[in-house]
Design a protein around this motif. Structure first.
Motif, PDB file in Angstrom:
ATOM      1  N   GLY A 292       0.831  -1.197   0.000  1.00 49.77           N
ATOM      2  CA  GLY A 292       0.000   0.000   0.000  1.00 49.77           C
ATOM      3  C   GLY A 292       0.864   1.245   0.000  1.00 49.77           C
ATOM      4  O   GLY A 292       1.752   1.382   0.838  1.00 49.77           O
ATOM      5  N   VAL A 293       0.623   2.145  -0.948  1.00 50.58           N
ATOM      6  CA  VAL A 293       1.376   3.397  -1.039  1.00 50.58           C
ATOM      7  C   VAL A 293       0.449   4.539  -0.661  1.00 50.58           C
ATOM      8  O   VAL A 293      -0.586   4.773  -1.316  1.00 50.58           O
ATOM      9  CB  VAL A 293       1.935   3.606  -2.465  1.00 50.58           C
ATOM     10  N   TYR A 294       0.789   5.252   0.419  1.00 49.93           N
ATOM     11  CA  TYR A 294      -0.067   6.316   0.948  1.00 49.93           C
ATOM     12  C   TYR A 294      -0.275   7.448  -0.061  1.00 49.93           C
ATOM     13  O   TYR A 294       0.591   7.731  -0.899  1.00 49.93           O
ATOM     14  CB  TYR A 294       0.541   6.919   2.215  1.00 49.93           C
ATOM     15  N   THR A 295      -1.393   8.139   0.064  1.00 57.16           N
ATOM     16  CA  THR A 295      -1.663   9.326  -0.749  1.00 57.16           C
ATOM     17  C   THR A 295      -0.713  10.447  -0.357  1.00 57.16           C
ATOM     18  O   THR A 295      -0.117  10.439   0.732  1.00 57.16           O
ATOM     19  CB  THR A 295      -3.103   9.802  -0.566  1.00 57.16           C
ATOM     20  N   ASP A 296      -0.582  11.440  -1.226  1.00 62.35           N
ATOM     21  CA  ASP A 296       0.262  12.598  -0.918  1.00 62.35           C
ATOM     22  C   ASP A 296      -0.238  13.319   0.331  1.00 62.35           C
ATOM     23  O   ASP A 296       0.545  13.773   1.169  1.00 62.35           O
ATOM     24  CB  ASP A 296       0.275  13.569  -2.107  1.00 62.35           C
ATOM     25  N   GLN A 297      -1.551  13.432   0.475  1.00 64.01           N
ATOM     26  CA  GLN A 297      -2.115  14.115   1.629  1.00 64.01           C
ATOM     27  C   GLN A 297      -1.778  13.384   2.923  1.00 64.01           C
ATOM     28  O   GLN A 297      -1.416  14.019   3.928  1.00 64.01           O
ATOM     29  CB  GLN A 297      -3.637  14.218   1.477  1.00 64.01           C
ATOM     30  N   VAL A 299       0.809  11.428   3.488  1.00 59.78           N
ATOM     31  CA  VAL A 299       2.238  11.587   3.763  1.00 59.78           C
ATOM     32  C   VAL A 299       2.514  12.963   4.345  1.00 59.78           C
ATOM     33  O   VAL A 299       3.297  13.114   5.301  1.00 59.78           O
ATOM     34  CB  VAL A 299       3.065  11.369   2.483  1.00 59.78           C
ATOM     35  N   SER A 300       1.882  13.992   3.810  1.00 61.41           N
ATOM     36  CA  SER A 300       2.071  15.349   4.325  1.00 61.41           C
ATOM     37  C   SER A 300       1.593  15.470   5.771  1.00 61.41           C
ATOM     38  O   SER A 300       2.244  16.104   6.606  1.00 61.41           O
ATOM     39  CB  SER A 300       1.316  16.361   3.448  1.00 61.41           C
ATOM     40  N   GLU A 301       0.467  14.839   6.061  1.00 56.01           N
ATOM     41  CA  GLU A 301      -0.059  14.892   7.421  1.00 56.01           C
ATOM     42  C   GLU A 301       0.848  14.155   8.399  1.00 56.01           C
ATOM     43  O   GLU A 301       0.987  14.560   9.555  1.00 56.01           O
ATOM     44  CB  GLU A 301      -1.457  14.290   7.449  1.00 56.01           C
ATOM     45  N   LEU A 302       1.462  13.062   7.946  1.00 58.75           N
ATOM     46  CA  LEU A 302       2.301  12.266   8.824  1.00 58.75           C
ATOM     47  C   LEU A 302       3.696  12.842   8.998  1.00 58.75           C
ATOM     48  O   LEU A 302       4.285  12.747  10.075  1.00 58.75           O
ATOM     49  CB  LEU A 302       2.424  10.835   8.284  1.00 58.75           C
ATOM     50  N   ARG A 303       4.252  13.452   7.935  1.00 55.78           N
ATOM     51  CA  ARG A 303       5.669  13.835   7.961  1.00 55.78           C
ATOM     52  C   ARG A 303       5.928  15.329   7.831  1.00 55.78           C
ATOM     53  O   ARG A 303       7.063  15.766   7.976  1.00 55.78           O
ATOM     54  CB  ARG A 303       6.398  13.110   6.829  1.00 55.78           C
ATOM     55  N   GLY A 304       4.933  16.092   7.530  1.00 57.71           N
ATOM     56  CA  GLY A 304       5.141  17.523   7.371  1.00 57.71           C
ATOM     57  C   GLY A 304       4.824  17.989   5.964  1.00 57.71           C
ATOM     58  O   GLY A 304       4.845  17.206   5.017  1.00 57.71           O
ATOM     59  N   HIS A 305       4.559  19.283   5.827  1.00 58.69           N
ATOM     60  CA  HIS A 305       4.065  19.820   4.555  1.00 58.69           C
ATOM     61  C   HIS A 305       5.092  19.721   3.436  1.00 58.69           C
ATOM     62  O   HIS A 305       4.729  19.779   2.251  1.00 58.69           O
ATOM     63  CB  HIS A 305       3.644  21.282   4.743  1.00 58.69           C
ATOM     64  N   GLN A 306       6.387  19.589   3.759  1.00 60.70           N
ATOM     65  CA  GLN A 306       7.408  19.519   2.710  1.00 60.70           C
ATOM     66  C   GLN A 306       7.451  18.158   2.025  1.00 60.70           C
ATOM     67  O   GLN A 306       8.091  17.992   0.993  1.00 60.70           O
ATOM     68  CB  GLN A 306       8.794  19.840   3.278  1.00 60.70           C
ATOM     69  N   LEU A 309       8.413  14.108  -1.310  1.00 59.17           N
ATOM     70  CA  LEU A 309       9.292  14.659  -2.330  1.00 59.17           C
ATOM     71  C   LEU A 309       8.909  14.147  -3.716  1.00 59.17           C
ATOM     72  O   LEU A 309       9.115  14.820  -4.718  1.00 59.17           O
ATOM     73  CB  LEU A 309      10.753  14.299  -2.018  1.00 59.17           C
ATOM     74  N   MET A 310       8.374  12.936  -3.761  1.00 51.45           N
ATOM     75  CA  MET A 310       7.882  12.330  -5.004  1.00 51.45           C
ATOM     76  C   MET A 310       6.380  12.145  -4.869  1.00 51.45           C
ATOM     77  O   MET A 310       5.900  11.754  -3.798  1.00 51.45           O
ATOM     78  CB  MET A 310       8.552  10.973  -5.247  1.00 51.45           C
ATOM     79  N   ASN A 311       5.642  12.427  -5.942  1.00 53.86           N
ATOM     80  CA  ASN A 311       4.192  12.311  -5.822  1.00 53.86           C
ATOM     81  C   ASN A 311       3.738  10.855  -5.850  1.00 53.86           C
ATOM     82  O   ASN A 311       4.526   9.938  -6.041  1.00 53.86           O
ATOM     83  CB  ASN A 311       3.486  13.152  -6.894  1.00 53.86           C
ATOM     84  N   LEU A 312       2.452  10.650  -5.670  1.00 53.42           N
ATOM     85  CA  LEU A 312       1.898   9.307  -5.508  1.00 53.42           C
ATOM     86  C   LEU A 312       2.238   8.378  -6.669  1.00 53.42           C
ATOM     87  O   LEU A 312       2.663   7.241  -6.456  1.00 53.42           O
ATOM     88  CB  LEU A 312       0.369   9.396  -5.349  1.00 53.42           C
ATOM     89  N   HIS A 313       2.055   8.838  -7.891  1.00 50.23           N
ATOM     90  CA  HIS A 313       2.312   7.966  -9.034  1.00 50.23           C
ATOM     91  C   HIS A 313       3.798   7.674  -9.205  1.00 50.23           C
ATOM     92  O   HIS A 313       4.182   6.568  -9.599  1.00 50.23           O
ATOM     93  CB  HIS A 313       1.727   8.595 -10.301  1.00 50.23           C
ATOM     94  N   GLU A 314       4.648   8.635  -8.915  1.00 48.95           N
ATOM     95  CA  GLU A 314       6.094   8.407  -8.977  1.00 48.95           C
ATOM     96  C   GLU A 314       6.507   7.359  -7.949  1.00 48.95           C
ATOM     97  O   GLU A 314       7.302   6.456  -8.245  1.00 48.95           O
ATOM     98  CB  GLU A 314       6.839   9.725  -8.721  1.00 48.95           C
ATOM     99  N   ARG A 315       5.972   7.477  -6.742  1.00 48.12           N
ATOM    100  CA  ARG A 315       6.319   6.522  -5.684  1.00 48.12           C
ATOM    101  C   ARG A 315       5.765   5.133  -5.996  1.00 48.12           C
ATOM    102  O   ARG A 315       6.427   4.122  -5.743  1.00 48.12           O
ATOM    103  CB  ARG A 315       5.769   7.032  -4.342  1.00 48.12           C
ATOM    104  N   SER A 316       4.574   5.080  -6.565  1.00 45.86           N
ATOM    105  CA  SER A 316       3.960   3.788  -6.888  1.00 45.86           C
ATOM    106  C   SER A 316       4.764   3.038  -7.945  1.00 45.86           C
ATOM    107  O   SER A 316       4.950   1.819  -7.847  1.00 45.86           O
ATOM    108  CB  SER A 316       2.524   3.994  -7.374  1.00 45.86           C
ATOM    109  N   LEU A 317       5.256   3.747  -8.963  1.00 42.44           N
ATOM    110  CA  LEU A 317       6.053   3.107 -10.006  1.00 42.44           C
ATOM    111  C   LEU A 317       7.372   2.582  -9.445  1.00 42.44           C
ATOM    112  O   LEU A 317       7.840   1.500  -9.837  1.00 42.44           O
ATOM    113  CB  LEU A 317       6.320   4.074 -11.150  1.00 42.44           C
ATOM    114  N   SER A 318       7.984   3.328  -8.545  1.00 42.51           N
ATOM    115  CA  SER A 318       9.231   2.869  -7.933  1.00 42.51           C
ATOM    116  C   SER A 318       9.020   1.571  -7.161  1.00 42.51           C
ATOM    117  O   SER A 318       9.848   0.662  -7.214  1.00 42.51           O
ATOM    118  CB  SER A 318       9.797   3.951  -7.000  1.00 42.51           C
ATOM    119  N   VAL A 319       7.896   1.487  -6.453  1.00 48.58           N
ATOM    120  CA  VAL A 319       7.589   0.265  -5.702  1.00 48.58           C
ATOM    121  C   VAL A 319       7.267  -0.880  -6.656  1.00 48.58           C
ATOM    122  O   VAL A 319       7.726  -2.014  -6.472  1.00 48.58           O
ATOM    123  CB  VAL A 319       6.413   0.505  -4.736  1.00 48.58           C
TER     124      VAL A 319
END
Length: 442
Positions: A292-297, A299-306, A309-319
């Motif tokens: 499961g790859v978390y949504t951008d929102q 991730v921002s809520e869990l780790r901070g607004h910055q 660094l990679m958006n949802l689709h970029e992270r999903s392809l890497s996985v």
């Protein structure tokens, strides 16, 4: 088996398909009739054709094509993965060379990831068959002969973007001259330089001690990084996701009815060696690994607004590119629910001991409460203590060192060298985009 000695049979069968079909049909009918007429002995099909293997085409005996691709693979992203996927499509076996730390320093500057980490990332890609560590940055004649003779390489692969040495020459000139070079299409929308720019643009938030790192916006940022990266502040991803790309990265197979499905979730931002190793450990616990790859929102809520660094689709392809992953939930919920467990037939939910989380974002209820109550939750030791934040901090630290040395005589010399190299690179990039043509095969 000797394919040549029996080739006349296969040739005649190809020339007389109707005759062969008639023989097969007659043999089948006679075989059925023996159940009604006892005492009639009819030779079975195996007796008519003593060895059906002679019908197989000789392509099984054909030489397997081995292709080679090299790279630094520093800050591994889906663009690297897509290049390797394309390279594998040009042959049967893919050998990947990972450039040594020393060669990267001499040609590009200090790498962010060490050789061990880069090897783990490359080896973890589903399309890679073999890896050569400490490969040279340029394809020299000696190394090219070694590839051809020792590793039995047929073709050397690289993207359609320019790869120039510090003196401005083509790093793959010898391979092209030898007629053993093939080209693939560059993946648009991402590069390691782009990712570094994203990190530096968020450096004030990522850095835990602003007095220990030179950050974008500081007065002392008078080096090449300052000139190149200040223009990238607040940049966004230019990646355009398509359904075809997701299919290309996917295995295309679901779990069997009795498969033990293992589920692990996370942000998987700035995909690194720690992610590869925890996914490997999770996959060993079952037959099918669902990630499961978390949504951008989320991730921002869990780790901070910055973040991310990679958006949802970029992270999903890497996985998806990881060889240990069978399927990905793109935009998975933070909480593992009873409905998820039932829908995906999850047998065990796992979580590592190392993760990135900003404690200042507030407490949430336990996302694994349901699998814990069901007795299917398991914590596994993270093989590596690398995190997205630690990788980002390395880049910030490298930038700090660079800025410091620019104030010395050695630093001024380094600055001039870097500017000269970057000027050549910028010119080659402009020429590439000016002369760019469509490359098929992606």
């Amino acid at each position: 088996m000797d394919f040549e000695s029996n080739s006349w049979i296969g040739e005649r069968l190809c020339y007389y398909p109707r005759l062969f079909g008639g023989v097969m049909l007659t043999a089948a009918l006679l075989g059925v009739s023996t159940s009604y007429f006892t005492g009639i002995s009819v030779p079975t099909l195996p007796h008519l054709l003593p060895n059906l293997n002679i019908l197989r085409k000789k392509k099984r005996g054909k030489k397997r094509i081995r292709v080679y691709m090299d790279g630094c693979f520093d800050l591994m992203h889906y663009g690297h993965a897509n290049a390797i996927r394309q390279a594998k499509a040009l042959g049967d076996e893919l050998v990947v060379g990972v450039v040594s730390d020393e060669e990267i320093v001499a040609n590009k500057g200090p790498p962010v990831l060490c050789m061990e980490e880069r090897l783990a990332l490359v080896s973890g890609l589903k399309w890679v068959d073999e890896v050569i560590a400490n490969a040279p940055y340029a394809i020299t004649e000696d190394f090219m002969n070694r590839l051809f003779n020792e590793h039995k390489i047929d073709y050397i692969i690289h993207g359609d973007d320019p790869c120039l040495l510090p003196d401005g020459t083509d790093a793959y000139a010898l391979a092209k001259q030898a007629g053993r070079y093939k080209q693939i299409k560059r993946t648009e929308g991402v590069s390691s330089t782009d990712i570094v720019g994203r990190i530096l643009s968020s450096a004030k938030s990522i850095s835990q001690d602003s007095t220990k790192a030179s950050l974008p916006g500081d007065d002392n940022m008078n080096g090449v990084y300052a000139e190149e990266k200040m223009a990238n502040i607040d940049q966004i991803s230019h990646f355009l996701p398509t359904s075809r790309r997701i299919v290309q990265f996917s295995n295309g197979k679901g779990p069997g009815p009795n498969a033990r499905v293992v589920y692990i979730d996370g942000a998987f931002d700035l995909f690194h060696a720690g992610h590869v190793e925890i996914l490997r450990s999770a996959r060993q616990l079952g037959d099918f690994l669902l990630v499961g790859v978390y949504t951008d929102q989320t991730v921002s809520e869990l780790r901070g607004h910055q973040y991310p660094l990679m958006n949802l689709h970029e992270r999903s392809l890497s996985v998806l590119a990881c060889r240990y992953v069978d399927e990905v939930i793109i935009g998975s919920p933070w909480e593992v629910t009873q409905d998820m467990v039932t829908t995906f037939n999850i047998s065990v939910v796992v979580h590592g001991t190392v993760s990135d989380r900003n404690t200042s974002t507030g407490e949430r209820h336990d996302p694994y409460a349901v699998p814990k109550n069901m007795g299917i939750f398991r914590v596994i030791d993270s093989p590596k203590d690398i995190t997205t934040t630690s990788v980002a901090q390395r880049i910030i630290a490298n930038h700090e060192i660079y800025v410091e040395v620019t104030g010395s005589s050695r630093g001024n010399s380094l600055l001039k060298k870097c500017r000269k190299r970057n000027t050549k690179k910028e010119a080659s990039e402009k020429k590439y985009y000016a002369e760019k043509q469509y490359v098929s095969g992606d």
